[in-house]
Motif scaffolding. Structure first.
Motif, PDB file in Angstrom:
ATOM      1  N   GLU A   1       0.816  -1.211   0.000  1.00  0.00           N
ATOM      2  CA  GLU A   1       0.000   0.000   0.000  1.00  0.00           C
ATOM      3  C   GLU A   1       0.852   1.265   0.000  1.00  0.00           C
ATOM      4  O   GLU A   1       0.358   2.345  -0.307  1.00  0.00           O
TER       5      GLU A   1
ATOM      6  N   GLU B   1      -2.358   6.851  -3.737  1.00  0.00           N
ATOM      7  CA  GLU B   1      -3.673   6.334  -4.071  1.00  0.00           C
ATOM      8  C   GLU B   1      -3.555   4.849  -4.433  1.00  0.00           C
ATOM      9  O   GLU B   1      -2.451   4.323  -4.683  1.00  0.00           O
ATOM     10  N   SER B   2      -4.680   4.162  -4.496  1.00  0.00           N
ATOM     11  CA  SER B   2      -4.671   2.727  -4.801  1.00  0.00           C
ATOM     12  C   SER B   2      -4.126   2.426  -6.190  1.00  0.00           C
ATOM     13  O   SER B   2      -3.660   1.319  -6.450  1.00  0.00           O
ATOM     14  N   ASP B   3      -4.163   3.416  -7.076  1.00  0.00           N
ATOM     15  CA  ASP B   3      -3.619   3.203  -8.418  1.00  0.00           C
ATOM     16  C   ASP B   3      -2.133   3.528  -8.505  1.00  0.00           C
ATOM     17  O   ASP B   3      -1.543   3.479  -9.584  1.00  0.00           O
TER      18      ASP B   3
ATOM     19  N   ARG C   1      -0.460  -1.322  -7.682  1.00  0.00           N
ATOM     20  CA  ARG C   1      -0.201  -2.409  -6.746  1.00  0.00           C
ATOM     21  C   ARG C   1      -0.768  -3.708  -7.291  1.00  0.00           C
ATOM     22  O   ARG C   1      -1.726  -3.718  -8.042  1.00  0.00           O
TER      23      ARG C   1
END
Length: 786
Positions: free
Chosen positions: A353, A409-411, A785
């Protein structure tokens, strides 16, 4: 600026009036003598343990506590189970009939002082179930220590009394000076969610990252200032801990990666051969980190939980605390750095993360921080420095290890503020190794002694990291809003940690800004840097107080700073200097050609009126123009012409002057009297910039002592060779002046306050960061990720 002409005789009599103004007796309107008097009794009386110079005295002493700890991390129940043997050394001159132990986990008991004194109300707009459960006291788990036993070295129970976050251990016989005592403690407790200092973070994949601190019963400090420092832990005031040597065996799930204070003693037993090979490679790499656990390996571990346990053994000498981190999710990298001849292993532990930010920056920032701080304090003395990725924001520090925020961010994209925020928090928390882990101040009492000094060094390290680094704290202009806030919402920097309002500005930003002002404006870099480093040298691995810092800074620099400590550290007044008026004086050269030409210009300007302009058109012909017989002597007389009589009188005047007087008369000197007011209260240096007619500028600097006879209103004469068109106070924003509108003379036009015309946003969607916008436009990709 009002211009007055001075004859040479008037000028010679002018200077005594300047000194008379400075010598005015104090009145009820100002308080200069008090502001510039010494701190005196506000500081403790020097003695044989703490000298008047700010250095440790010849009889300085401090206690020591060694620990041998065995702890198990129960991942299934988020629980700590531990036992320890403590050996306490009494180096004081006193008999100690009892010892005080810190039980900081008791902060989370329902009846803890920190919990029962929290304030707030129900949010009528709505609250989460977790918030309401907490308010209702309905948590399923009980938190705080379960102390199972406290025994002496022979296994006999010791009598104890627990007072919230402190436990008194009564000794069978008093501990004499220069003696030691050993005792053991068994305990357990439920780990809380990460709250900024310690705890766990739970992920949707079913795994936990653990960041474990103030987890074992720790000795309180006994010193020459307070006796036992046993102020309760209320959450805001941090920790006060003695130095000692640690041996800690940490049992964790078999697939966890564990990092901790100190050096691991059994890597060969807990790491695979591949991991050992990578670690050995990292120890030879001084340029970039080597991955010991890769992201793919960490992702595989978090998906396929292993069974069993393993024990990691760590050893740390001469540290004031011990913390550790553990998770199967961890990516782990490391590299070596050399700090003033000593090789140090820099490492980072982070889950996916945190990528790509953490893999790119964290360990490099650790290495930079050690070098930057060491150059300003003492060389980093420990063998290891670690940064761990703990939740999106915030950070916390312990010896050799820190828990830091900053999450993309998750991207995999991130904003500029997230990037620099992460770098800044790593610098800050790793920097805490110096303040207070080495220069071991009392955090429970004086937050600014670690947070403020560390934030100052953080600012310098940030500027060394990247040109134009957007530091949030350190520069004077960034503290202005806080210093403009209502006095009843502020407390002095010298307030006790748990009593501070506006904690961030007070404990971090204001002292850091004060030190920056000392370095750049009051003392200068050379004097400040030497004194600051001397403070670190004197108090490394010791327990300094504010007086030791204040006295050392003055002792090592030769600069009287008591007025500064009073204004910035003991009060809440702001800085507000006002350039109220400027008078312009020029010497009357008494040259008739100059005087009559000047008078002609004045008179002609007076005749440039609207009536005159309209009369040129409306009056077709005057009487005298129509009838020349009306002319006489004065119609052709030039009152501005220089006569022979004028020239003779001027020559006679020059003959009466000495050579020096003639040079002064012909120099064209301008004398500006600046009327300055101290409207804020805190006396500060006066920095003035003059802008000349030809566009050039000149800066004049006057120390704060310019206010010592009158701290409300002063006049200062500045002679110049060229005419000044604009005067500006504090042109480089050096003194945190809260009102810049009164810093110019003539006054500058105020800038408009801009406002926007906008339509109501629809949907409440968060705006994209620049990396996402660029990706959407098809110009490049950023790694996400797995």
């Amino acid at each position: 600026m009002r211009r007055l002409i001075l004859a040479i005789g008037t000028f010679c009599a002018f200077w005594p009036s300047v000194y008379a103004q400075r010598g005015n007796l104090p009145s009820a309107e100002f308080n200069a003598n008090t502001r510039f008097e010494q701190l005196g009794t506000a500081l403790p009386t020097p003695n044989s343990t703490r000298s008047a110079s700010g250095a440790p005295g010849k009889e300085y002493w401090q206690q020591r506590a060694d620990y041998d700890i065995k702890v198990e991390l129960d991942d299934a129940n988020q629980r700590i189970i531990g036992s320890e043997t403590v050996t306490y050394f009494n180096h004081s001159p006193d008999d100690l009939p009892y010892l005080w132990i810190q039980l900081d986990q008791n902060l989370f008991k329902k009846d803890a002082i920190g919990a029962t004194t929290q304030l707030g109300g129900v949010n009528p707009q709505g609250m989460s179930a977790a918030q309401l459960t907490k308010l209702a006291g309905g948590n399923a788990k009980e938190y705080g220590y379960n102390i199972l036993s406290v025994k002496d070295a022979k296994g006999n129970p010791l009598h104890t009394v627990t007072n919230h976050t402190m436990m008194r251990v009564d000794l069978p016989t008093p501990l004499k000076p220069n003696q030691s005592v050993s005792f053991s403690v068994e305990w357990n407790y439920n780990i809380t969610e990460y709250y900024g200092r310690s705890g766990y973070e739970f992920f949707k994949d079913g795994n936990y990252n653990y960041f474990i601190a103030h987890w074992f019963p720790r000795m309180a400090v006994y010193d020459d200032v307070n006796g036992w420092q046993h102020k309760q832990f209320l959450g805001q005031g941090e920790f006060t801990v003695p130095f000692g040597n640690y041996k800690v065996a940490i049992t964790a799930p078999n697939d966890h990666i564990v990092g901790a204070t100190g050096e691991c003693q059994n890597y060969s037993q807990v790491l695979s051969k591949t991991q050992m090979d990578r670690l050995n490679k990292a120890k030879k790499n001084f340029k970039e980190p080597t991955l010991i656990v890769t992201q793919d390996e960490a992702v595989a571990a978090e998906k396929n939980k292993a069974t069993g346990k393993k024990t990691w053994v760590f050893k740390a000498d001469n540290v004031r605390d011990f913390a550790f981190t553990s998770s199967r999710k961890f990516i782990w990298d490391a590299m070596m750095t050399n700090v003033q001849g000593k090789d140090i292993l820099c490492m980072s532990y982070f889950s996916k993360e945190g990528n790509p930010l953490w893999e790119k920056y964290s360990t490099q920032v650790v290495a930079h921080t050690l070098k930057s701080y060491s150059a300003r304090t003492i060389p980093y003395p420990y063998p290891v420095a670690i940064s761990c990725h703990a939740t999106p924001g915030g950070g916390m520090e312990y010896p050799m290890i820190s828990f830091n925020g900053g999450r993309p961010e998750s991207d995999g994209t991130y904003s500029e503020s997230v990037k620099y925020g992460m770098i800044g928090v790593i610098i800050h928390e790793v920097g805490h190794n110096f303040f207070p882990m080495i220069v071991n101040s009392d955090e429970r009492q004086w937050s600014w002694m670690d947070e403020g000094l560390n934030t100052f060094c953080q600012y310098l390290a940030e500027q060394e990291w990247d040109r134009n680094y957007p530091s949030r704290r350190g520069e004077p202009q960034y503290i202005v809003d806080y210093m403009k806030s209502a006095p009843n919402t502020q407390v002095p920097i010298m307030a006790s940690s748990d009593n501070i309002m506006q904690f961030g500005p007070n404990a971090y930003a204001k002292p850091a800004t004060a030190l920056n002002i000392l370095r750049e404006t009051v003392m200068g870099r050379e004097l400040f840097d030497y004194a600051f480093q001397e403070y670190a040298r004197r108090w490394a691995f010791k327990h300094p107080t504010p007086a030791d810092f204040f006295r050392t800074m003055e002792d090592a620099s030769g600069v009287d700073l008591d007025w500064f400590w009073k204004g910035w550290f003991y009060g809440v007044e702001p800085v507000d200097q006002d350039l109220a008026e400027v008078e312009w004086f020029a010497i009357d050269a008494m040259d008739p050609a100059i005087a009559k030409a000047a008078q002609k210009a004045v008179d002609e300007k007076k005749r440039q009126t609207m009536a005159v302009e309209r009369n040129k058109k409306d009056i077709k012909q005057t009487v005298v123009e129509a009838n020349p017989a009306m002319n006489d002597f004065y119609n052709s007389y030039d009152r501005y012409a220089v006569t022979e009589a004028d020239k003779k009188k001027y020559a006679e005047y020059l003959a009466t002057l000495t050579e020096d007087e003639r040079k002064l008369l012909q120099s064209g000197k301008n004398f500006y009297t600046l009327n300055l007011k101290n409207k804020g209260g805190v006396p500060m240096p006066v920095i003035l910039q003059a802008k000349y007619e030809d566009g050039t500028t000149e800066v004049f600097r006057f120390p704060a002592e310019i206010w010592r006879m009158n701290d409300v209103s002063i006049k200062k004469i500045i002679p110049t060779d060229k005419k000044v068109t604009q005067w500006t106070l504090d042109p480089f924003q050096e003194i945190a002046d809260i009102d810049t509108e009164n810093n110019s003379y003539p006054r500058q036009a105020a800038q408009p306050t801009r406002f926007q015309m906008f339509k109501q946003r629809q949907g409440g969607q968060q705006p994209q960061n620049p990396m996402q916008q660029q990706r959407q436009g098809g110009s490049g990709a950023v790694g996400g990720r797995n």
